[in-house]
Scaffold this active site. Structure first.
Site, mmCIF file in Angstrom:
data_model
loop_
_atom_site.group_PDB
_atom_site.id
_atom_site.type_symbol
_atom_site.label_atom_id
_atom_site.label_comp_id
_atom_site.label_asym_id
_atom_site.label_seq_id
_atom_site.Cartn_x
_atom_site.Cartn_y
_atom_site.Cartn_z
ATOM 1 N N GLN A 15 0.815 -1.225 0.000
ATOM 2 C CA GLN A 15 0.000 0.000 0.000
ATOM 3 C C GLN A 15 0.849 1.275 0.000
ATOM 4 O OE1 GLN A 15 -2.516 0.862 3.245
ATOM 5 N NE2 GLN A 15 -1.077 0.150 4.790
ATOM 6 N N ILE A 16 1.988 1.286 0.687
ATOM 7 C CA ILE A 16 2.844 2.481 0.602
ATOM 8 C C ILE A 16 3.404 2.607 -0.815
ATOM 9 C CG2 ILE A 16 4.963 3.581 1.438
ATOM 10 C CD1 ILE A 16 4.442 2.336 4.171
ATOM 11 N N GLY A 17 3.817 1.469 -1.367
ATOM 12 C CA GLY A 17 4.346 1.486 -2.734
ATOM 13 C C GLY A 17 3.369 2.136 -3.697
ATOM 14 N N ASP A 42 9.584 -6.919 -5.154
ATOM 15 C CA ASP A 42 8.621 -7.494 -4.204
ATOM 16 C C ASP A 42 8.812 -9.000 -4.213
ATOM 17 O OD1 ASP A 42 6.151 -8.036 -2.612
ATOM 18 O OD2 ASP A 42 5.798 -5.899 -2.964
ATOM 19 N N ARG A 92 2.408 -3.684 11.025
ATOM 20 C CA ARG A 92 1.745 -4.201 12.227
ATOM 21 C C ARG A 92 0.239 -4.076 12.067
ATOM 22 N NH1 ARG A 92 1.545 0.159 17.066
ATOM 23 N NH2 ARG A 92 1.657 2.026 15.797
ATOM 24 N N ASN A 105 10.747 -9.143 10.287
ATOM 25 C CA ASN A 105 11.310 -8.313 9.220
ATOM 26 C C ASN A 105 12.829 -8.215 9.195
ATOM 27 O OD1 ASN A 105 8.759 -7.775 8.248
ATOM 28 N ND2 ASN A 105 8.504 -5.899 9.435
ATOM 29 N N GLN A 112 18.869 -7.609 2.126
ATOM 30 C CA GLN A 112 18.900 -6.450 1.224
ATOM 31 C C GLN A 112 20.154 -5.605 1.446
ATOM 32 O OE1 GLN A 112 15.009 -4.603 1.330
ATOM 33 N NE2 GLN A 112 14.067 -6.424 0.440
ATOM 34 N N VAL A 129 12.087 2.434 5.536
ATOM 35 C CA VAL A 129 10.725 2.773 5.972
ATOM 36 C C VAL A 129 10.095 1.594 6.717
ATOM 37 C CG1 VAL A 129 8.407 3.384 5.147
ATOM 38 C CG2 VAL A 129 10.422 4.400 4.052
ATOM 39 N N ASP A 159 6.755 11.363 11.611
ATOM 40 C CA ASP A 159 6.506 11.893 12.957
ATOM 41 C C ASP A 159 6.713 13.402 12.986
ATOM 42 O OD1 ASP A 159 6.214 9.159 13.976
ATOM 43 O OD2 ASP A 159 8.318 9.031 13.441
ATOM 44 N N HIS A 187 11.377 5.663 15.888
ATOM 45 C CA HIS A 187 10.019 5.724 15.326
ATOM 46 C C HIS A 187 9.168 4.716 16.106
ATOM 47 C CE1 HIS A 187 6.715 6.065 12.611
ATOM 48 N NE2 HIS A 187 6.810 4.813 12.224
HETATM 49 P P1 NAD Z 1 1.980 -3.815 2.798
HETATM 50 O O1 NAD Z 1 1.764 -5.127 3.474
HETATM 51 O O2 NAD Z 1 0.834 -3.163 2.100
HETATM 52 O O3 NAD Z 1 3.149 -3.969 1.737
HETATM 53 C C1 NAD Z 1 4.360 -4.576 2.052
HETATM 54 C C2 NAD Z 1 4.908 -5.148 0.765
HETATM 55 O O4 NAD Z 1 6.213 -5.633 1.060
HETATM 56 C C3 NAD Z 1 4.085 -6.319 0.230
HETATM 57 O O5 NAD Z 1 3.809 -6.125 -1.161
HETATM 58 C C4 NAD Z 1 4.998 -7.514 0.465
HETATM 59 O O6 NAD Z 1 4.825 -8.544 -0.515
HETATM 60 C C5 NAD Z 1 6.364 -6.840 0.362
HETATM 61 N N1 NAD Z 1 7.457 -7.614 0.946
HETATM 62 C C6 NAD Z 1 7.460 -8.378 2.062
HETATM 63 N N2 NAD Z 1 8.655 -8.941 2.221
HETATM 64 C C7 NAD Z 1 9.437 -8.526 1.203
HETATM 65 C C8 NAD Z 1 10.766 -8.769 0.802
HETATM 66 N N3 NAD Z 1 11.554 -9.603 1.473
HETATM 67 N N4 NAD Z 1 11.238 -8.147 -0.295
HETATM 68 C C9 NAD Z 1 10.456 -7.325 -1.012
HETATM 69 N N5 NAD Z 1 9.178 -7.066 -0.704
HETATM 70 C C10 NAD Z 1 8.677 -7.659 0.390
HETATM 71 O O7 NAD Z 1 2.640 -2.853 3.881
HETATM 72 P P2 NAD Z 1 2.751 -1.262 3.862
HETATM 73 O O8 NAD Z 1 1.544 -0.695 4.494
HETATM 74 O O9 NAD Z 1 3.158 -0.811 2.493
HETATM 75 O O10 NAD Z 1 3.936 -1.047 4.929
HETATM 76 C C11 NAD Z 1 5.232 -1.502 4.654
HETATM 77 C C12 NAD Z 1 6.133 -1.283 5.872
HETATM 78 O O11 NAD Z 1 6.263 0.121 6.145
HETATM 79 C C13 NAD Z 1 5.596 -1.902 7.173
HETATM 80 O O12 NAD Z 1 6.683 -2.476 7.880
HETATM 81 C C14 NAD Z 1 5.038 -0.703 7.924
HETATM 82 O O13 NAD Z 1 4.993 -0.935 9.295
HETATM 83 C C15 NAD Z 1 6.063 0.336 7.540
HETATM 84 N N6 NAD Z 1 5.691 1.731 7.776
HETATM 85 C C16 NAD Z 1 6.654 2.561 8.250
HETATM 86 C C17 NAD Z 1 6.379 3.887 8.481
HETATM 87 C C18 NAD Z 1 7.430 4.810 9.024
HETATM 88 O O14 NAD Z 1 7.121 5.970 9.342
HETATM 89 N N7 NAD Z 1 8.674 4.393 9.152
HETATM 90 C C19 NAD Z 1 5.104 4.389 8.196
HETATM 91 C C20 NAD Z 1 4.138 3.509 7.704
HETATM 92 C C21 NAD Z 1 4.438 2.175 7.498
HETATM 93 C C1 LMR Z 2 3.062 4.762 11.352
HETATM 94 O O1 LMR Z 2 3.666 5.440 12.192
HETATM 95 O O2 LMR Z 2 1.958 5.108 10.906
HETATM 96 C C2 LMR Z 2 3.696 3.498 10.839
HETATM 97 O O3 LMR Z 2 4.926 3.254 11.466
HETATM 98 C C3 LMR Z 2 2.796 2.336 10.922
HETATM 99 C C4 LMR Z 2 2.649 1.867 12.340
HETATM 100 O O4 LMR Z 2 2.841 0.673 12.576
HETATM 101 O O5 LMR Z 2 2.338 2.695 13.193
#
Ligand code: NAD
Ligand code: LMR
Length: 326
Positions: A15-17, A42, A92, A105, A112, A129, A159, A187
Site C-alpha cells: 500500500q505504501i508502494g 517485491d 503491524r 522483518n 537487502q 521505511v 513523525d 520511530h
Molecule cells: P503492505 O503489506 O501493504 O506492503 C508490504 C509489501 O512488502 C508487500 O507487497 C509484500 O509482498 C512486500 N514484501 C514483504 N517482504 C518482502 C521482501 N523480502 N522483499 C520485497 N518485498 C517484500 O505494507 P505497507 O503498508 O506498504 O507497509 C510496509 C512497511 O512500512 C511496514 O513495515 C510498515 O509498518 C512500515 N511503515 C513505516 C512507516 C514509518 O514511518 N517508518 C510508516 C508507515 C508504514
Molecule cells: C506509522 O507510524 O503510521 C507506521 O509506522 C505504521 C505503524 O505501525 O504505526
C-alpha cells in the site's frame, strides 16, 4: 535533461508502494527536469501485481519515467541504483507495537543490505521505511560494510510532519509557518517531538503555546500514538502519509533542505551524548546531497530523560538482533 536516476522501491506492490511510485514518476521526488528509472522489488507472489502497477505507470504517460524494472531479486533491484526506499516488510496490525515486527522483518534487511553492498552505486542513498525502521536500517547498514554508513538513514519524517501539523492546528496557523521542529529518537512511542527550538509564525513555539502541560500531556503522546490511531481508524497502517514523508525525506537529502531543519534517523555519532551503534532521530540540514547534523542544541533534564528512554529502547532492539550484526 539530465541522465536518468535509478530509484529502487522495495515492497512496491504494497500500500505504501502504490502511494509512492506514481509521485516519484511524476517528478515529485527529484523535480521536473530529472528523468527516472524505477526498480520495483517485491516477493515472487506479488510479481503479478507489480506487472499491473507497471501497466498503470505506462498508462500515466509520465514524461520523466524512462523505464520500469520489476523483479523479485534484490541483486537485480539494486544494481547501479542511486536511491533506495526500503519499504518491503510486514506492517503491524491492531494490538502490536512496531518492535513486535523485528522477528518477522529483520532478515529482509540483512539480505537487502548484502545486495546493496554488492551492486548499488557507492554513493547510494538508502531510506528504510519498513518497521521497526531504525533497527532495520542498522541491520542493512551492518550487512553492507563496503558502503559508507552515511549512505543509510531511517524514516522519522512522518513523525515530524505529524508534529508540525498538530502544532500548527493547535495554534490556528498554516502548517508552513512552523519551522525548526525536531523529532528525536526512535520511530516508536518513545519518540520525542520537541518544539522547544521551533518558531511558529516568527514566535518561539513554547511562548506561543504557553501551557507546558499541553506539551507533555497532549502533544507528545498524541504524536507518538498517531500511527496506532490511524491503524485503529483505517484498519490498516498509514500509507499515503508514509509515502509522502518518504518523498520529503529523500527530496531534502538529494535536493537540499534550504536551511530548514528536518529530522532523520542516522547512525549515532555520539553527539548529544547518545550511544553509538544505533540509528537515532536527530535534527539535520541537507545541502549538496550531504546531511549535516544540527549541533549545540540545549538538552534540559526533561529532554535528557526522553532521549535516554529512546536510546534504551533502541539498545534493546539492537540486542534482539545482535545475531544479524556480525
Ligand atoms: P503492505 O503489506 O501493504 O506492503 C508490504 C509489501 O512488502 C508487500 O507487497 C509484500 O509482498 C512486500 N514484501 C514483504 N517482504 C518482502 C521482501 N523480502 N522483499 C520485497 N518485498 C517484500 O505494507 P505497507 O503498508 O506498504 O507497509 C510496509 C512497511 O512500512 C511496514 O513495515 C510498515 O509498518 C512500515 N511503515 C513505516 C512507516 C514509518 O514511518 N517508518 C510508516 C508507515 C508504514
Ligand atoms: C506509522 O507510524 O503510521 C507506521 O509506522 C505504521 C505503524 O505501525 O504505526
Amino acid at each position: 535533461m539530465h541522465a536518468p536516476k535509478r530509484i529502487a522501491v522495495t515492497g512496491a506492490a504494497g500500500q505504501i508502494g502504490y502511494a509512492l511510485l506514481f509521485r516519484i514518476a511524476s517528478g515529485d521526488l527529484l523535480g521536473p527536469d530529472q528523468p527516472v528509472i524505477l526498480h520495483l522489488l517485491d516477493l515472487p507472489r506479488a510479481l503479478g501485481a507489480l506487472n499491473g502497477i507497471r501497466m498503470e505507470l505506462d498508462d500515466c504517460a509520465f514524461p520523466l519515467l524512462q523505464q520500469v524494472v520489476i523483479t523479485d531479486d534484490p541483486l537485480t533491484a539494486f544494481r547501479d541504483i542511486d536511491l533506495a526506499i526500503l519499504v518491503g516488510a510486514q506492517p503491524r496490525s491492531k494490538g502490536m507495537e512496531r518492535k513486535d515486527l523485528l522477528a518477522a522483518n529483520a532478515n529482509i534487511f540483512a539480505e537487502q543490505g548484502r545486495a546493496l553492498n554488492a551492486v548499488a552505486r557507492r554513493d547510494v542513498k538508502v531510506l528504510v521505511v519498513g518497521n521497526p525502521a531504525n533497527t532495520n536500517a542498522l541491520i542493512a547498514m551492518t550487512a553492507a560494510p563496503d558502503l559508507a554508513p552515511s549512505c543509510f538513514s531511517a524514516m522519522i519524517r512522518l513523525d515530524q510532519n505529524r508534529a508540525q501539523a498538530m502544532l500548527a492546528q493547535h495554534l490556528h496557523q498554516p502548517v508552513d509557518r512552523v519551522s525548526q521542529l525536531v523529532v528525536w529518537g526512535n520511530h516508536s512511542p518513545t519518540m520525542y517531538p520537541d518544539y522547544r527550538h521551533a518558531e511558529v509564525d516568527g514566535r518561539p513555539a513554547p511562548l506561543a503555546v504557553g501551557d507546558e502541560s499541553w506539551n507533555q500531556e497532549v502533544f507528545i503522546p498524541t504524536v507518538a500514538q498517531r500511527g496506532t490511531a490511524v491503524i485503529e481508524a483505517r484498519g490498516l497502517s498509514s500509507a499515503a502519509s508514509a509515502a509522502n514523508a518518504a518523498l520529503d525525506h529523500m527530496r531534502d537529502w538529494v535536493c537540499g533542505s534550504a536551511g530548514r531543519w528536518v529530522s532523520m534517523a542516522l547512525p549515532s555519532d555520539g553527539s548529544y551524548g547518545i550511544a553509538t551503534g544505533i540509528f537515532f532521530g536527530v535534527p539535520v540540514v541537507c545541502h549538496g546531497g550531504q546531511i549535516e547534523r544540527v549541533a549545540g542544541l540545549d538538552i534540559n533534564a526533561f529532554a535528557r530523560e526522553k532521549l535516554q528512554r529512546a536510546e534504551d529502547e533502541l539498545r534493546q532492539e539492537r540486542a534482539a538482533v545482535e545475531h544479524l550484526l556480525h
